[in-house]
Structure formats: C-alpha cells, structure tokens
Design a protein around this motif. Structure first.
Motif, PDB file in Angstrom:
ATOM      1  N   ILE A  26       0.871  -1.181   0.000  1.00  0.00           N
ATOM      2  CA  ILE A  26       0.000   0.000   0.000  1.00  0.00           C
ATOM      3  C   ILE A  26       0.902   1.222   0.000  1.00  0.00           C
TER       4      ILE A  26
ATOM      5  N   ILE B  79      -1.708  -1.079  -3.857  1.00  0.00           N
ATOM      6  CA  ILE B  79      -2.916  -0.288  -3.632  1.00  0.00           C
ATOM      7  C   ILE B  79      -2.500   1.126  -3.240  1.00  0.00           C
TER       8      ILE B  79
ATOM      9  N   ILE C 167      -4.904  -0.653  -7.711  1.00  0.00           N
ATOM     10  CA  ILE C 167      -6.207  -0.310  -7.138  1.00  0.00           C
ATOM     11  C   ILE C 167      -6.054   0.996  -6.376  1.00  0.00           C
ATOM     12  N   ARG C 168      -7.068   1.863  -6.492  1.00  0.00           N
ATOM     13  CA  ARG C 168      -7.033   3.151  -5.807  1.00  0.00           C
ATOM     14  C   ARG C 168      -8.233   3.273  -4.864  1.00  0.00           C
TER      15      ARG C 168
ATOM     16  N   SER D 236      -7.989  -0.048   2.592  1.00  0.00           N
ATOM     17  CA  SER D 236      -6.873  -0.523   1.773  1.00  0.00           C
ATOM     18  C   SER D 236      -6.251  -1.774   2.377  1.00  0.00           C
TER      19      SER D 236
ATOM     20  N   ALA E 227      -6.022  -5.475   0.820  1.00  0.00           N
ATOM     21  CA  ALA E 227      -4.703  -6.106   0.721  1.00  0.00           C
ATOM     22  C   ALA E 227      -4.695  -7.470   1.398  1.00  0.00           C
TER      23      ALA E 227
END
Length: 254
Positions: A51, A94, A114-115, A185, A189
């Motif tokens: 992340i 992420i 990924i956001r 997030s 994850a």
C-alpha cells in the motif's frame, strides 16, 4: 524526520510519503529511497501486497519543484524520475489516497493497481500551468484506466476534480470516508494476500502485457501465464479445497 516510512502488517508492506509540509512532494533523496524500497519489496518473498499512502492530510503533490534541478538527473532513469513509476513489479499495489493527489502524485496513484480514496480527496495534473511534463507514466496509464477522451481532458486542461467525479469516471475504485481509507486498503490487501499468489500474479501480469495487443496475441499471453500457473499446482490444491466445501459462495479461505 524520515521522509519515507515503511511498516509491515502480516504480508503487507505500507509505504508512507512523509513530508506533509510539502504535501508529500517527492524530492531527489525520496525518489532514491523509494526506488530501493520497491525493488526490495519485489524481492521479498514474505510480502504479497503493498500500500502506498501519504502522511498528514494529503497523498502527494508529485515532484518537489524546490528540488527540480536534482530531480532532472533522474529523468532518464529506467525506474522513473520519482523513483519507481517505470518499475514493473509482479505484486499488487494499492494507493490509499486522502487530500491532494495531483501532478506526479496522481501518476504515482496510477502506477498502483487499485485506488482507494477519501471523499474529500482531489485529483488533477496541476503541473500543466507550470510547464512540467507528465513523465512518470501519466500519459500512458490514464487513458487505459479512464478512456482517451476523459484522459485528454484532464491532461490538457490541468483541471482539479473531486473524489466523486474521480469515482464516476473510474479513476478510483473505492470511495470511502477520509478516516477509513487506510483501513479499507488494508482490508483489500489482506484479501488479495489470502489467495494463491502465483496464479494471482500471473493473471495480473497477463492483463498488463495484453494491453494494446491484438486479441489473438492477448489470448496467447493469457495461455502462457495460465500454463505457468497450472504448473505450480495451485489449481490442483484449490480443487481439493473446493471438494471439501471450502471457499464456496464467495467465502474467503483462511
């Protein structure tokens, strides 16, 4: 003060840009440190997902223009001016976004798979007004994520958009309350980290390598990675779990 912080939670690496007085803009030293961090993440077999986020109330304002002369020395670096935006890794990343995610900061977010964004976050290529080129992947990744027309609008006008619009056009995947961005997030994850990793990583690379290819070429790429995945025996092991009744109806296997 360390300008880049790292933390490990289970199999997850959290990388935090930590220069809140400059909206976590990346200077030359930070870029060098980020390059090392991401290369080491790739090599570390104990880490499955990463992340990237920013400290304070912002994600990142991109390149630190107070350090532009030194950053220019990284323009032709194979891994990118900001340290890692040209680096191709085989593990998912992420972006956990709050506040301003602009200029090179937006390019960093686009580098992620990924956001996740807070409702008060803002996005845009604000460097347009200063003659700073998009050189950390923005011109290549943004059209693939949101489409050519919308990408050119953001790139040419340099306009700032809010999180709701970013979500509507597909720039961000998850829109949550500001104080839930990192937690969401981490939740994603952990889910990704729970899956058989070889197959997951091969499917991810198949997506990226197939972009812009003819369908027939893309299908061959998919076949190649699929065969590699089958050879790991993850499919056989997974079928045995299925026979035992595990993982059905969307249940996460623990």
């Amino acid at each position: 003060m360390e300008k880049v912080l790292t933390e490990i939670i289970e199999n997850i690496l959290i990388v935090t840009l930590n220069d809140p007085n400059n909206r976590n803009a990346v200077d030359f030293d930070m870029a060098n440190e980020l390059e090392k961090i991401w290369i080491n993440f790739e090599k570390n077999d104990n880490l499955n997902v990463a992340i990237i986020t920013g400290s304070g109330n912002n994600f990142s304002a991109g390149a630190n223009l107070y350090d532009v002369k030194r950053l220019l020395n990284r323009v032709e670096n194979p891994n990118g001016p900001l340290g890692f935006t040209r680096l191709i890794i085989n593990k998912p990343v992420i972006a956990a976004i709050n506040g301003y995610c602009v200029a090179g900061g937006l390019e960093i977010a686009l580098w992620a798979d990924i956001r996740v964004a807070g409702k008060n976050s803002k996005f845009g290529f604000l460097e347009r007004r200063f003659g700073v080129p998009l050189i950390d992947g923005g011109t290549q990744r943004l059209p693939k994520i949101i489409g050519l027309g919308r990408a050119l609008d953001l790139i040419l006008t340099g306009k700032l958009i809010d999180a709701q619009e970013a979500y509507q056009i597909g720039l961000i995947n998850y829109l949550v309350e500001d104080d839930e961005v990192l937690n969401k997030s981490i939740e994603i994850a952990k889910m990704i980290s729970s899956f058989p990793q070889n197959t997951l990583r091969n499917d991810r690379l198949s997506v990226y390598e197939g972009l812009g290819r003819r369908l027939s070429d893309g299908l061959n790429i998919e076949m190649k990675y699929g065969i590699d995945s089958i050879k790991t025996n993850e499919l056989i092991n997974g079928s045995e779990l299925f026979k035992k009744g595990l993982g059905r109806h969307g249940e996460i296997i623990k």
